[in-house]
Design a protein around this motif. Sequence first.
Motif, short mmCIF file in Angstrom:
data_model
loop_
_atom_site.label_atom_id
_atom_site.label_comp_id
_atom_site.label_asym_id
_atom_site.label_seq_id
_atom_site.Cartn_x
_atom_site.Cartn_y
_atom_site.Cartn_z
N GLY A 1 0.78 -1.23 0.00
CA GLY A 1 0.00 0.00 0.00
C GLY A 1 0.81 1.28 0.00
N ALA A 2 2.14 1.18 -0.12
CA ALA A 2 2.99 2.36 -0.03
C ALA A 2 3.12 3.10 -1.35
CB ALA A 2 4.38 1.97 0.47
N ALA A 3 2.78 2.41 -2.46
CA ALA A 3 2.97 3.02 -3.77
C ALA A 3 1.88 2.56 -4.72
CB ALA A 3 4.34 2.66 -4.34
N ILE A 4 1.69 3.33 -5.80
CA ILE A 4 0.87 2.88 -6.90
C ILE A 4 1.67 3.03 -8.18
CG2 ILE A 4 -1.35 3.42 -5.81
CD1 ILE A 4 -1.45 5.97 -7.58
N ALA A 5 1.28 2.27 -9.18
CA ALA A 5 1.86 2.40 -10.52
C ALA A 5 0.74 2.75 -11.48
CB ALA A 5 2.55 1.11 -10.95
N THR A 6 1.07 3.54 -12.51
CA THR A 6 0.09 3.91 -13.52
C THR A 6 0.69 3.73 -14.91
OG1 THR A 6 0.82 6.22 -13.34
CG2 THR A 6 -1.14 5.58 -12.08
N GLY A 7 -0.19 3.43 -15.85
CA GLY A 7 0.20 3.35 -17.25
C GLY A 7 -0.64 4.34 -18.04
N SER A 8 -0.05 4.94 -19.07
CA SER A 8 -0.71 6.05 -19.76
C SER A 8 -0.54 5.93 -21.27
CB SER A 8 -0.11 7.37 -19.27
OG SER A 8 -0.50 8.46 -20.08
N SER A 9 -1.40 6.65 -21.99
CA SER A 9 -1.24 6.76 -23.43
C SER A 9 -0.07 7.66 -23.80
CB SER A 9 -2.53 7.24 -24.09
OG SER A 9 -2.95 8.47 -23.56
N ASP A 10 0.58 8.26 -22.80
CA ASP A 10 1.82 8.99 -23.08
C ASP A 10 3.02 8.05 -23.18
OD1 ASP A 10 2.61 8.36 -20.48
OD2 ASP A 10 2.42 10.41 -19.71
N ARG A 11 2.75 6.73 -23.11
CA ARG A 11 3.73 5.65 -23.34
C ARG A 11 4.60 5.35 -22.13
NH1 ARG A 11 5.96 7.27 -29.44
NH2 ARG A 11 3.90 7.57 -30.39
N THR A 12 4.29 5.95 -20.99
CA THR A 12 5.13 5.73 -19.81
C THR A 12 4.39 4.98 -18.70
OG1 THR A 12 4.51 7.79 -18.66
CG2 THR A 12 6.31 7.91 -20.27
N VAL A 13 5.20 4.40 -17.82
CA VAL A 13 4.74 3.85 -16.54
C VAL A 13 5.33 4.73 -15.45
CG1 VAL A 13 4.93 1.89 -14.96
CG2 VAL A 13 4.60 1.48 -17.41
#
Length: 321
Positions: free
Chosen positions: A255-267
């Motif tokens: 629960g200390a972090a989240i990850a996201t993925g985007s159409s800007d091509r990055t994580v």
Amino acid sequence: MKLAGLKSVENAHDESIWAAAWIPATNERPALLLTGSLDETLRLWLPDELVRVGAPLKGHSLGVVAVAGHPSGAVAASSSMDSFIRVFEVDSNASIATLESPPSEVWSMRFDPKGTILAVAAGGSGSIKLWDTSTWELVATLAVPRPEGARPDKTGSGKFVLSVAWSPDGKRLACGSMDGTIAVFDVARAKFLHHLEGHNMPVRSMVFSPVDPRVLFTACDDTNIHMYDAEGKNMAGAMSGHTSWVLSVDASPDGAAIATGSSDRTVKLWDISMRSAVQTMANHSDAVWGVAFRPPGGTGVRVGRLASVSDDKSISLYDYS
């Protein structure tokens, strides 16, 4: 926490990969990564080597847009633009059930923490559908009300439900819609509780904190990630840093972090205590449709894993500590 690139597999599927989920470990095998693609197949991958397990799993006649793993590790589900949800045994690919949905309706689904219910974000029906996993019968349809004064969403057909998430205690269910509204339900009473406000574009992904049943993270086309107190109806934080739609979000097991993925091509990796991005990974050359932290459990597991999948047909695997 810090991510380190471990391995990437190019052309992991024949077409865009839109879905990824971890299948929990069993007594016989480690956790496996399940991916679904517009090439109509599913594929299973070992958690460290990213080596494919067995042949591609078939059973859909159009692209796969969502996958989910049962907490037992023995069962998984996949939904496709062919209007069907396929439930199958992970190790044999034997079909267990086929659930019908209107065309292109299911863009997200999740098993509850105990594995007794499969919740489906039911698209243009403006509802969440709940399926009993012991009988595979539809046991409830939770209608998502529109907030007062809400604008019609872009589908022109009322509310279109895109994403769904369970609280870690299984008591609450949240869903995100095309118009940016988020609805929270009491599952035991099948009762709508309230809306969470702040987004005004499609909410494509959401996840509760695994350690706090009140905390909900949402990913939106407005390029922002919101952190809500889902019980108190308050926004606890807003995080920005992506330059285009945020397509996927997942929370680390601690629960200390989240990850996201985007159409800007990055994580991006976000530190929750700092409310800010602490790392950006640019392994992909196209939109990142899925990010997924490996669940805890299994023998010999010493470090964490995060996977990401993309329109560029690739899978990237990261370790974190």
